[in-house]
Design a protein around this motif. Structure first.
Motif, PDB file in Angstrom:
ATOM      1  N   GLY A  82       0.771  -1.230   0.000  1.00 30.64           N
ATOM      2  CA  GLY A  82       0.000   0.000   0.000  1.00 30.64           C
ATOM      3  C   GLY A  82       0.802   1.280   0.000  1.00 30.64           C
ATOM      4  O   GLY A  82       0.225   2.369  -0.022  1.00 30.64           O
ATOM      5  N   ILE A  83       2.129   1.178   0.011  1.00 30.24           N
ATOM      6  CA  ILE A  83       2.973   2.379   0.046  1.00 30.24           C
ATOM      7  C   ILE A  83       3.952   2.318  -1.120  1.00 30.24           C
ATOM      8  O   ILE A  83       4.858   1.481  -1.142  1.00 30.24           O
ATOM      9  N   LEU A  84       3.734   3.190  -2.110  1.00 33.02           N
ATOM     10  CA  LEU A  84       4.598   3.266  -3.290  1.00 33.02           C
ATOM     11  C   LEU A  84       4.821   1.892  -3.912  1.00 33.02           C
ATOM     12  O   LEU A  84       5.929   1.534  -4.300  1.00 33.02           O
ATOM     13  N   ASP A  85       3.731   1.131  -4.007  1.00 32.82           N
ATOM     14  CA  ASP A  85       3.803  -0.241  -4.518  1.00 32.82           C
ATOM     15  C   ASP A  85       2.807  -0.523  -5.629  1.00 32.82           C
ATOM     16  O   ASP A  85       2.596  -1.666  -5.998  1.00 32.82           O
ATOM     17  N   GLN A  86       2.190   0.511  -6.189  1.00 31.38           N
ATOM     18  CA  GLN A  86       1.138   0.312  -7.164  1.00 31.38           C
ATOM     19  C   GLN A  86       1.702   0.206  -8.579  1.00 31.38           C
ATOM     20  O   GLN A  86       2.458   1.052  -9.027  1.00 31.38           O
TER      21      GLN A  86
END
Length: 154
Positions: A82-86
């Motif tokens: 959910g953190i800079l992982d998209q």
């Protein structure tokens, strides 16, 4: 200048002789520099057929359990969930177990890459997350290196 190395395979790192005193290879291990505790790991949760893949859940949780509670800077190959992982397909591919561990230890910084299209910085009250991928998903160099200053404790 300090150099910290994470490699794609053990074969690349069978000889430590090229290292100088300012270069450290962190493989589920830590180093103290200027009073800062830095811990690093090359393992992401399984993502395609890349090096160092570890299955999600209990298998990767075994790795993260060894991150010391006093870690100031955490360096991992992949991001937390959910953190800079998209990805470009709007899928979050970060590690849930890593995110849980980060909430427990609250490092000052978490540095990672792996998901090239998620380059950037995200701040919470306790931790600055940096996805420093300089390449895009086509392996073209499009992003500038991210620099930051983290004062030592000594």
């Amino acid at each position: 200048m300090i150099n910290i190395i994470v490699l794609q395979s053990y074969k690349e790192f069978n000889n430590y002789s090229f290292l100088n005193e300012n270069t450290f290879y962190l493989h589920n291990s830590s180093v103290e520099i200027d009073g800062l505790q830095i811990w690093g790991s090359p393992y992401p949760p399984t993502f395609f057929n890349w090096a160092f893949n570890v299955d999600r859940g209990k298998e990767i949780e075994k790795i993260w359990k060894d991150i010391p509670r006093d870690t100031d800077i955490l360096i991992t190959h992949g991001p937390p969930f959910g953190i800079l992982d998209q990805t470009h397909s709007n899928q979050h591919v970060g590690c849930e177990e890593l995110l849980k561990k980060i909430y427990k230890i609250q490092p000052q910084y978490h540095l990672f890459g792996h998901i090239h299209e998620a380059y950037g910085i995200f701040n919470t009250e306790k931790t600055t997350f940096i996805n420093g991928s300089v390449l895009n998903e086509h392996y073209e160099m499009v992003n500038l290196p991210i620099t930051f200053e983290c004062g030592g404790k000594t």
